[in-house]
Design an enzyme around this catalytic site. Structure first.
Site, short mmCIF file in Angstrom:
data_model
loop_
_atom_site.label_atom_id
_atom_site.label_comp_id
_atom_site.label_asym_id
_atom_site.label_seq_id
_atom_site.Cartn_x
_atom_site.Cartn_y
_atom_site.Cartn_z
CB ALA A 10 25.82 27.97 15.10
CG MET A 11 23.07 27.22 11.27
SD MET A 11 24.16 25.66 10.85
CE MET A 11 22.87 25.83 9.15
N GLY A 12 25.38 31.48 11.76
CA GLY A 12 26.12 32.46 10.74
C GLY A 12 27.54 32.44 10.93
CG ASN A 103 15.67 23.93 11.11
OD1 ASN A 103 16.40 24.12 9.49
ND2 ASN A 103 16.42 24.38 11.78
CB ALA A 129 27.13 25.73 12.35
CE LYS A 187 16.87 21.12 8.16
NZ LYS A 187 17.89 22.99 8.26
CG ASN A 191 14.32 21.10 11.28
OD1 ASN A 191 14.27 21.45 10.24
ND2 ASN A 191 15.46 21.11 11.72
CG ASN A 195 15.75 20.22 15.41
OD1 ASN A 195 15.63 19.26 14.75
ND2 ASN A 195 15.09 21.84 15.10
CB SER A 260 19.28 24.50 16.10
OG SER A 260 18.30 23.15 15.20
N1 LIG Z 1 22.77 24.58 13.59
C1 LIG Z 1 22.51 23.69 13.37
O1 LIG Z 1 22.75 22.98 13.57
C2 LIG Z 1 21.74 24.12 11.76
C3 LIG Z 1 21.03 25.25 12.83
N2 LIG Z 1 19.47 25.91 11.45
C4 LIG Z 1 18.78 26.61 11.37
O2 LIG Z 1 19.34 28.48 11.92
C5 LIG Z 1 19.14 29.34 12.26
C6 LIG Z 1 20.31 29.40 13.13
O3 LIG Z 1 20.88 28.64 13.82
P1 LIG Z 1 21.41 28.69 14.82
O4 LIG Z 1 22.45 29.10 14.00
O5 LIG Z 1 22.14 27.07 15.52
O6 LIG Z 1 21.62 29.41 15.90
P2 LIG Z 1 22.61 29.92 17.56
O7 LIG Z 1 21.47 29.41 18.48
O8 LIG Z 1 24.03 29.24 17.78
O9 LIG Z 1 22.70 31.45 17.75
C7 LIG Z 1 21.60 32.21 16.96
C8 LIG Z 1 21.71 33.16 17.98
O10 LIG Z 1 21.33 33.22 19.25
C9 LIG Z 1 21.70 34.55 20.20
N3 LIG Z 1 23.47 33.70 20.82
C10 LIG Z 1 22.99 32.06 20.19
N4 LIG Z 1 23.77 31.56 21.84
C11 LIG Z 1 23.90 32.29 22.67
C12 LIG Z 1 24.07 32.36 24.16
N5 LIG Z 1 24.60 31.18 24.29
N6 LIG Z 1 23.62 33.84 24.33
C13 LIG Z 1 22.82 34.22 24.42
N7 LIG Z 1 22.90 34.85 22.77
C14 LIG Z 1 22.94 33.61 21.91
C15 LIG Z 1 22.67 35.33 19.25
O11 LIG Z 1 21.79 35.64 18.48
P3 LIG Z 1 21.14 37.03 19.60
O12 LIG Z 1 21.83 37.56 21.12
O13 LIG Z 1 20.70 38.41 18.40
O14 LIG Z 1 19.60 37.01 19.57
C16 LIG Z 1 22.93 34.57 18.08
O15 LIG Z 1 22.54 34.80 16.68
C17 LIG Z 1 18.16 28.96 13.37
O16 LIG Z 1 16.92 28.94 12.41
C18 LIG Z 1 18.02 27.34 13.10
O17 LIG Z 1 17.18 26.71 13.21
C19 LIG Z 1 19.83 25.64 10.57
C20 LIG Z 1 19.79 24.43 10.28
C21 LIG Z 1 20.77 23.84 11.11
C1 LIG Z 2 20.71 19.81 11.29
C2 LIG Z 2 19.49 19.42 11.60
C3 LIG Z 2 18.37 18.93 10.35
C4 LIG Z 2 18.94 18.65 12.89
O1 LIG Z 2 18.34 18.54 12.32
C5 LIG Z 2 18.71 20.80 11.89
O2 LIG Z 2 17.99 21.23 10.92
C6 LIG Z 2 18.65 21.41 13.14
O3 LIG Z 2 20.30 20.85 14.05
O4 LIG Z 2 18.48 22.27 14.12
#
Ligand SMILES: NC(=O)C1=CN([C@@H]2O[C@H](COP(=O)(O)OP(=O)(O)OC[C@H]3O[C@@H](n4cnc5c(N)ncnc54)[C@H](OP(=O)(O)O)[C@@H]3O)[C@@H](O)[C@H]2O)C=CC1
Ligand SMILES: CC(C)(CO)C(=O)C(=O)O
Length: 312
Positions: A10-12, A103, A129, A187, A191, A195, A260
């Site tokens: 999501a974030m990527g 995070n 995201a 932050k 969390n 979280n 997340s």
């Molecule tokens: N989502 C948010 O709103 C926020 C998230 N963060 C932080 O950012 C970082 C990334 O979070 P986020 O983008 O939410 O992570 P996601 O879970 O969306 O993605 C992270 C990785 O997980 C794997 N993945 C995701 N979904 C699936 C699935 N359904 N099945 C198999 N593999 C899956 C993929 O990697 P692979 O298969 O390579 O393991 C992906 O690159 C974390 O540290 C999070 O705490 C920070 C702020 C807000």
């Molecule tokens: C958006 C926020 C601050 C809420 O917990 C977060 O970092 C997450 O979803 O992991």
């Protein structure tokens, strides 16, 4: 700038999309095959504040990446950081800056195994995201990024400021911070409050904020984060952190967001980052002969829920 997104969930997808819209050459790296296949077949689908968009960004597994990158932004989940950096070692060149925005606490140890201090930027973000499914992100609301170099040199500060400017120009509201560890603890405390508990209670931030428990429990968890931060010389203003946490509950902020950890555990039955949030505080407190009982309990309960749901 050539930018790799190391972990394109999501974030990527958010950061990759916004950097690409700003004119940078972005490559998404991930190991989730269905997600790679969906983006290769249909482009990255985005629900941008209710508007459907499609971005045609290249995506591949990290071991397939070639060439060199000016910037790598790490957005794996905590447990995926080490394998991601290991798999993409060959594209981490002398000039590649690596920014870690996960995070939680303690990712420095993992990144420094693969990246010299002169190339390593540590940061934190309050952007949000989510994923509707493979290849389909939903991006709502606004956020900020704070980042800092980790090498303590003037050249490092200049390099970090340059990256902050580039990301800021992409609309990512990015600032250089002279004390990013404070921002990371602040932050992480947020969390640590929302979280695990939103996952256990199966609710979003707004609903959690409306509970009586939120008002009672949040300050205690924040005090445990502050206690451990103080052991590392980081002073947290607990009243300010509590006010900051209360401010995110409103729907005008990010109240509608499911944290997340909720997305991982409740929506997808995946293992969580709790050991890098409340779990890290409980461990650090214990190591110093102290206790962080609320963080310990939240960690136990999230692990119990992982077990009950058969999370993987
Ligand atoms: N989502 C948010 O709103 C926020 C998230 N963060 C932080 O950012 C970082 C990334 O979070 P986020 O983008 O939410 O992570 P996601 O879970 O969306 O993605 C992270 C990785 O997980 C794997 N993945 C995701 N979904 C699936 C699935 N359904 N099945 C198999 N593999 C899956 C993929 O990697 P692979 O298969 O390579 O393991 C992906 O690159 C974390 O540290 C999070 O705490 C920070 C702020 C807000
Ligand atoms: C958006 C926020 C601050 C809420 O917990 C977060 O970092 C997450 O979803 O992991």
């Amino acid at each position: 700038m050539r930018v790799a997104i190391a972990g394109s969930g999501a974030m990527g997808c958010r950061f990759g999309y916004m950097m690409s819209e700003a004119g940078h050459e972005v490559v998404l790296l991930d190991r989730w095959q269905e997600h790679i296949d969906a983006i290769n077949a249909n482009g990255l689908r985005i629900d941008w504040e209710g508007e459907d968009r499609v971005a045609h960004l290249p995506i591949m597994r990290p071991e397939e990446a070639t060439g060199d990158f000016d910037l790598v932004i790490c957005f794996t989940k905590a447990l995926g950081l080490d394998p991601m950096l290991k798999a993409m070692q060959s594209v981490l060149k002398e000039h590649t800056m690596v920014l870690c925005l996960l995070n939680g606490i303690g990712h420095e140890e993992t990144v420094s195994k693969y990246v010299p201090a002169s190339n390593f930027l540590l940061g934190t973000t309050i952007w949000t995201a989510g994923l509707n499914g493979p290849g389909h992100a939903h991006l709502y609301g606004s956020g900020t990024v704070a980042l800092q170099n980790t090498d303590g040199t003037d050249e490092g500060v200049a390099a970090a400021k340059r990256i902050a400017e580039v990301m800021d120009a992409a609309g990512l509201n990015t600032e250089f911070s002279a004390n990013v560890k404070h921002a990371i603890y602040r932050k992480a405390a947020l969390n640590g409050v929302v979280n695990g508990l939103c996952a256990l209670l199966d609710c979003n931030l707004q609903s959690f904020g409306d509970t009586v428990a939120a008002a009672e429990v949040a300050p205690v968890i924040v005090s445990e984060f502050a206690m451990v931060a103080a052991l590392e010389g980081i002073e947290m203003d607990q009243e300010e952190v509590n006010a900051y946490i209360r401010s995110i509950y409103s729907p005008e902020a990010i109240g509608e967001h499911y944290p997340s950890l909720h997305q991982d555990l409740i929506q997808q039955h995946r293992l969580t980052e709790i050991d890098f949030l409340n779990g890290a505080v409980a461990r650090k407190a214990k190591a110093a002969g102290l206790r962080a009982p609320y963080c310990e309990l939240v960690t136990y309960l999230v692990h119990a829920k992982e077990q009950l749901l058969g999370a993987k």
